[in-house]
Scaffold this active site. Sequence first.
Site, PDB file in Angstrom:
ATOM      1  N   HIS A 109      89.554  44.197  69.370  1.00  0.00           N
ATOM      2  CA  HIS A 109      88.479  44.957  68.718  1.00  0.00           C
ATOM      3  C   HIS A 109      87.855  45.907  69.750  1.00  0.00           C
ATOM      4  CE1 HIS A 109      85.732  46.115  65.735  1.00  0.00           C
ATOM      5  NE2 HIS A 109      85.023  45.011  65.563  1.00  0.00           N
ATOM      6  N   ARG A 138      91.737  49.293  60.256  1.00  0.00           N
ATOM      7  CA  ARG A 138      91.417  47.859  60.431  1.00  0.00           C
ATOM      8  C   ARG A 138      92.465  47.077  59.667  1.00  0.00           C
ATOM      9  NH1 ARG A 138      85.806  44.565  59.945  1.00  0.00           N
ATOM     10  NH2 ARG A 138      85.682  45.517  62.003  1.00  0.00           N
ATOM     11  N   ARG A 152      77.398  50.658  67.854  1.00  0.00           N
ATOM     12  CA  ARG A 152      78.717  50.921  67.275  1.00  0.00           C
ATOM     13  C   ARG A 152      78.813  52.402  66.882  1.00  0.00           C
ATOM     14  NH1 ARG A 152      81.752  46.960  64.979  1.00  0.00           N
ATOM     15  NH2 ARG A 152      83.319  48.631  64.980  1.00  0.00           N
ATOM     16  N   ASP A 157      81.182  34.626  68.836  1.00  0.00           N
ATOM     17  CA  ASP A 157      81.751  35.206  67.612  1.00  0.00           C
ATOM     18  C   ASP A 157      82.016  34.036  66.663  1.00  0.00           C
ATOM     19  OD1 ASP A 157      83.058  36.854  65.769  1.00  0.00           O
ATOM     20  OD2 ASP A 157      84.898  37.021  66.931  1.00  0.00           O
ATOM     21  N   CYS A 207      78.955  40.097  67.953  1.00  0.00           N
ATOM     22  CA  CYS A 207      79.504  41.268  67.260  1.00  0.00           C
ATOM     23  C   CYS A 207      79.043  41.346  65.806  1.00  0.00           C
ATOM     24  CB  CYS A 207      81.024  41.266  67.341  1.00  0.00           C
ATOM     25  SG  CYS A 207      81.768  39.745  66.718  1.00  0.00           S
ATOM     26  N   GLN A 247      84.305  47.671  69.216  1.00  0.00           N
ATOM     27  CA  GLN A 247      83.165  46.766  69.368  1.00  0.00           C
ATOM     28  C   GLN A 247      82.824  46.592  70.843  1.00  0.00           C
ATOM     29  OE1 GLN A 247      81.235  44.887  66.901  1.00  0.00           O
ATOM     30  NE2 GLN A 247      79.998  44.653  68.744  1.00  0.00           N
TER      31      GLN A 247
HETATM   32  N1  NVA Z   1      86.661  37.701  65.121  1.00  0.00           N
HETATM   33  C1  NVA Z   1      86.022  38.321  63.986  1.00  0.00           C
HETATM   34  C2  NVA Z   1      85.337  39.579  64.398  1.00  0.00           C
HETATM   35  C3  NVA Z   1      84.588  40.274  63.299  1.00  0.00           C
HETATM   36  C4  NVA Z   1      83.943  41.540  63.754  1.00  0.00           C
HETATM   37  C5  NVA Z   1      87.057  38.586  62.903  1.00  0.00           C
HETATM   38  O1  NVA Z   1      88.161  39.042  63.237  1.00  0.00           O
HETATM   39  O2  NVA Z   1      86.780  38.320  61.736  1.00  0.00           O
HETATM   40  N1   CP Z   2      81.391  43.712  64.179  1.00  0.00           N
HETATM   41  C1   CP Z   2      82.127  44.282  63.198  1.00  0.00           C
HETATM   42  O1   CP Z   2      83.212  44.841  63.422  1.00  0.00           O
HETATM   43  O2   CP Z   2      81.530  44.232  61.982  1.00  0.00           O
HETATM   44  P1   CP Z   2      82.206  44.582  60.580  1.00  0.00           P
HETATM   45  O3   CP Z   2      83.261  43.531  60.328  1.00  0.00           O
HETATM   46  O4   CP Z   2      81.073  44.502  59.594  1.00  0.00           O
HETATM   47  O5   CP Z   2      82.807  45.940  60.649  1.00  0.00           O
END
Ligand code: NVA
Ligand code: CP
Length: 308
Positions: free
Chosen positions: A129, A102, A289, A221, A261, A132
């Site tokens: 993502h 990540r 997930r 989101d 998400c 997800q």
């Molecule tokens: N768009 C959000 C998704 C989190 C799962 C982010 O990147 O923070």
């Molecule tokens: N939806 C998601 O990826 O959650 P986290 O940021 O908690 O991993």
Amino acid sequence: MKHLLKLEDWSTEEIINTLNLADQLKYEQKHGIEHKYLKGKTLGMIFEKSSTRTRVSFEVGMTQLGGYPLFLSSNDLQIGRGEPVEDTARVLSRFLDGIMIRTFEQSEVEALAQYGSIPIINGLTDYCHPCQVLADLMTIREFKGKLEGLKMCFIGDGNNMMNSLIVGALSTGMSFSAACPEGYMPPEHILEFGKKYGKDKFEIVTDPIEAARNADVVYTDVWASMGQEEEKKIREAAFAGYQINKELMAVTNSECMVLHCLPAHRGEEITADVFEEHANEIFEEAENRLHAQKAVLVECMADEKPEH
Ligand code: NVA
Ligand code: CP
């Protein structure tokens, strides 16, 4: 070698096979059937951003598959002090059987795959993502019994989630609509991906009500993603009105699902009442997930694939 760098790298068949395997793994886990398809394998999990769901689901999933998950924070790795990703990839490939990462830049994930010699799985970048969205598609199939012919509607930012949802929905026979404020549309090449499916299947507008009409699934989101904390105030103004609420739900199809998400900001992208009304769908999505990622891990890392 099979990676999951972004969803558009996978064919429809690969996506559907993974969803089928995810259903099977969920069944096996719920019924206490042993499924240690990754016995003796180690997954490195590099986190350069925060996580609740991704970290815990990969860690638990790897353990349930008989393997070992190794949490690697960029604060502790030399990568956080400037060691090149090319070197990190070649070193970690000699210790590990796979890497979940990540991070911010999609190019870092692509470089890990280019220089490493083990499967790389994208656990979220600024661009996409994919894990997800596999869980999202799994959840829609579970509740609706199909994907083909359903309409998904996304309300909000043209961000990593929306990019992967466009690819995931259109690749599996759903149509996709979205409402984004001017200046917050997805990148041009994702729009081009969508346009290939035609106006009947793909539409992005600025009016949330127009986008949500006759939707079978609405999705949202956060307005400010990880890394955009300093833009929070500007984004709150730009996204005012881009909310899943009762008025918006009134124009959707009956039995319309709501997905998020998570984490969710009640009162911003979704109201508390709609969130709670659809909490069973949203938290099944969060649970999925685990199952969807176990399927991705098996697809990318197992020596022998289970029958499914
Ligand atoms: N768009 C959000 C998704 C989190 C799962 C982010 O990147 O923070
Ligand atoms: N939806 C998601 O990826 O959650 P986290 O940021 O908690 O991993």
